[in-house]
Design an enzyme around this catalytic site. Structure first.
Site, PDB file in Angstrom:
ATOM      1  N   ASP A  54      -6.498   1.665  -3.373  1.00 57.06           N
ATOM      2  CA  ASP A  54      -7.684   1.514  -2.675  1.00 57.06           C
ATOM      3  C   ASP A  54      -7.991   2.641  -1.530  1.00 57.06           C
ATOM      4  O   ASP A  54      -9.041   2.850  -1.062  1.00 57.06           O
ATOM      5  CB  ASP A  54      -7.605   0.226  -1.689  1.00 57.06           C
ATOM      6  CG  ASP A  54      -6.611   0.146  -0.599  1.00 57.06           C
ATOM      7  OD1 ASP A  54      -5.640   1.124  -0.596  1.00 57.06           O
ATOM      8  OD2 ASP A  54      -6.745  -0.699  -0.115  1.00 57.06           O
ATOM      9  N   SER A  92       0.704  -1.145   0.135  1.00 55.67           N
ATOM     10  CA  SER A  92      -0.046  -0.125   0.104  1.00 55.67           C
ATOM     11  C   SER A  92       1.065   1.389   0.056  1.00 55.67           C
ATOM     12  O   SER A  92       1.635   1.630  -0.885  1.00 55.67           O
ATOM     13  CB  SER A  92      -0.895  -0.029   1.078  1.00 55.67           C
ATOM     14  OG  SER A  92      -1.806   1.048   1.030  1.00 55.67           O
ATOM     15  N   ASP A 111      -1.259   1.037  -4.125  1.00 54.09           N
ATOM     16  CA  ASP A 111      -2.476  -0.106  -4.631  1.00 54.09           C
ATOM     17  C   ASP A 111      -3.761   0.307  -5.000  1.00 54.09           C
ATOM     18  O   ASP A 111      -4.489  -0.448  -5.406  1.00 54.09           O
ATOM     19  CB  ASP A 111      -2.368  -1.352  -3.725  1.00 54.09           C
ATOM     20  CG  ASP A 111      -3.269  -1.026  -2.395  1.00 54.09           C
ATOM     21  OD1 ASP A 111      -2.844   0.041  -1.856  1.00 54.09           O
ATOM     22  OD2 ASP A 111      -3.924  -1.863  -2.127  1.00 54.09           O
ATOM     23  N   ASP A 150      -3.126   6.103  -3.503  1.00 55.66           N
ATOM     24  CA  ASP A 150      -1.947   5.258  -2.554  1.00 55.66           C
ATOM     25  C   ASP A 150      -1.280   4.456  -3.537  1.00 55.66           C
ATOM     26  O   ASP A 150      -1.688   4.121  -4.797  1.00 55.66           O
ATOM     27  CB  ASP A 150      -2.288   4.813  -1.282  1.00 55.66           C
ATOM     28  CG  ASP A 150      -3.115   3.739  -1.578  1.00 55.66           C
ATOM     29  OD1 ASP A 150      -4.060   3.523  -2.436  1.00 55.66           O
ATOM     30  OD2 ASP A 150      -3.308   3.015  -0.617  1.00 55.66           O
TER      31      ASP A 150
END
Length: 465
Positions: free
Chosen positions: A233, A95, A231, A229
């Protein structure tokens, strides 16, 4: 510190995420949790992710489970793909944390794993995989369905006339954001694409990044800047001045735009939603998508037709019902998504003939801020929280600048409401050696000052690397 489950899956240093450990976790997941006979695998752009993803796929195939290689893909796109086919999934991502760390996010065929699933996985570690005929391997384009989800829902003119900057950095959504903005009639301006991994924490942007956003808006005449961010999400949205709209404000605007009645959100989210007439029920949870999902599922168990949504203070948005968009229906997706809380407020502002700044200004005047300090071991943070929880005198001394205490909430960390109406919430990170501070006040600058004040006090008290 050995890799462990936090609020966003398994996380740890890359040096500790060994082939044996990764394969042990994947094998345990497949042995103890439903997966529908196949595993979809995606990854982010950090340097260690391709190798770790390879280990994940090897472990799954060795366990006799078919593998669907989704490549570099946003986490919500991976989840959308796997859920649509009734399969499990693993996303290789750390992340927003630095590239020396990485992790695994696990999905069952219905969505994110629960805390009970985590316990089952933990109980299955260390067991030799059963001998099986190796699973098959195929590739798929998980992005196309994700892109179509929003193009079909919002239509070709939803962002017409808007000039939107895309801070690309090393987000896995950097290209699909450009494609969707242009498909919805906006003009996309690609900014600062990086071939090295940049750990962007959308919930705690540093001053240099904030200045960069403002500079881009002025230089390019932008109506907004968007990003995510690593990734994808969690969303990041800044208005035409470069001022970032907090994730929990994006969540409230998105919930209203979709016609939601019920909101499930952590205790750290902005309390202004209690003053908005749009919502009939607000359920507060611990921080982390598993807790938000559990609350949403409880609401749906009571009423399958409930128009329920969830979001976190970081802006990750979860849709629990079939919502109507300007051009089509949007199916539920019970995992954190970045694109929906980016597009819904921008489209709502455009439809109302307002700027994003004007749309936000129409909300009840409650403002949040958040930041963190790194390098504080979790056990040190937890010991401090424990001390403050039981010792009222120590708590009063630490929070002396804020005056008398009106209420104490220990749902997740230490959340203190003062007689002034201001709020300070301290909490150790669930997946990194970080101490987070959230604040809420009647003015944005007051909330920001509270965060600065108490992070400085924590650093003096506890030390940081």
């Amino acid at each position: 510190m050995a890799p462990k489950f936090g609020t966003s899956g398994l996380r740890g240093l890359v040096t500790e995420l060994t082939e044996a450990l990764v394969q042990d976790y994947v094998t345990a997941f497949l042995a103890t949790c439903p997966h529908g006979g196949a595993l979809h695998v995606g990854r982010d752009l950090r340097p260690s992710s391709p190798q770790i993803a390879g280990w994940v796929m090897q472990a799954a195939r060795a366990a006799g489970v078919d593998v669907v290689d989704c490549g570099v893909v946003p986490t919500p796109a991976l989840a959308l793909s796997s859920i649509a086919e009734g399969h499990g999934a693993v996303m290789v991502t750390g992340s927003h944390i630095p590239a020396d760390r990485n992790g695994l996010k696990f999905y069952v065929p219905t969505g994110e794993i629960s805390k009970q699933d985590e316990q089952r996985i933990g109980g299955g570690l260390g067991q030799a995989p059963a001998t099986a005929t190796p699973g098959t391997l195929r590739e798929t384009d998980a992005l196309s369905g994700y892109r179509a989800r929003y193009v079909d829902t919002y239509g070709a003119s939803a962002l017409k006339g808007l000039r939107i900057g895309i801070y690309q950095h090393s987000s896995v959504a950097r290209d699909v954001m450009v494609e969707v903005v242009e498909a919805l009639g906006g003009q996309a301006v690609a900014l600062a694409r990086s071939e090295s991994f940049i750990p962007v924490d959308t919930e705690a942007l540093d001053p240099e990044t904030r200045q960069m956003l403002a500079g881009w808006c002025a230089e390019h005449g932008l109506d907004a800047v968007i990003s995510t961010d690593g990734d994808a999400d969690r969303p990041m949205v800044a208005d035409a001045t470069g001022r970032v709209v907090p994730g929990d404000v994006l969540g409230a605007l998105t919930a209203r735009a979709l016609g939601a009645d019920v909101i499930c959100t952590p205790v750290s989210s902005n309390t202004m939603i209690a003053e908005m007439p749009d919502f009939t029920r607000i359920d507060r949870t611990r921080i982390g998508s598993p807790f938000v999902i559990a609350a949403m599922e409880a609401v749906l168990a009571e009423d399958a037709g409930a128009r329920v949504v969830g979001y976190e203070a970081n802006g990750g948005f979860l849709l629990g019902f079939a919502a109507e968009g300007p051009a089509g229906r949007l199916s539920p997706l019970l995992t954190r998504d970045c694109l929906l809380p980016i597009l819904a407020p921008l489209a709502a502002a455009a439809q109302a003939g307002q700027s994003l700044t004007e749309l936000v200004a129409g909300l009840p005047p409650r403002f949040t801020a958040a930041d963190r300090i790194a390098g504080i071991p979790t056990e040190v943070s937890k010991a401090f929280i424990a001390e403050m929880s039981v010792d009222a005198a120590a708590r009063a001394a630490f929070f002396a600048e804020s005056g008398a205490e009106a209420a104490l909430d220990e749902t997740d960390g230490l959340r203190v409401t003062f007689l002034s109406g201001e709020v300070v919430h301290l909490r150790p990170s669930g997946n990194a050696p970080e101490f987070r501070c959230y604040a809420e006040a009647g003015e944005a600058r007051t909330a920001e000052a509270l965060v600065s004040t108490y992070l400085a006090k924590l650093q003096d008290r506890l030390g940081a690397a």
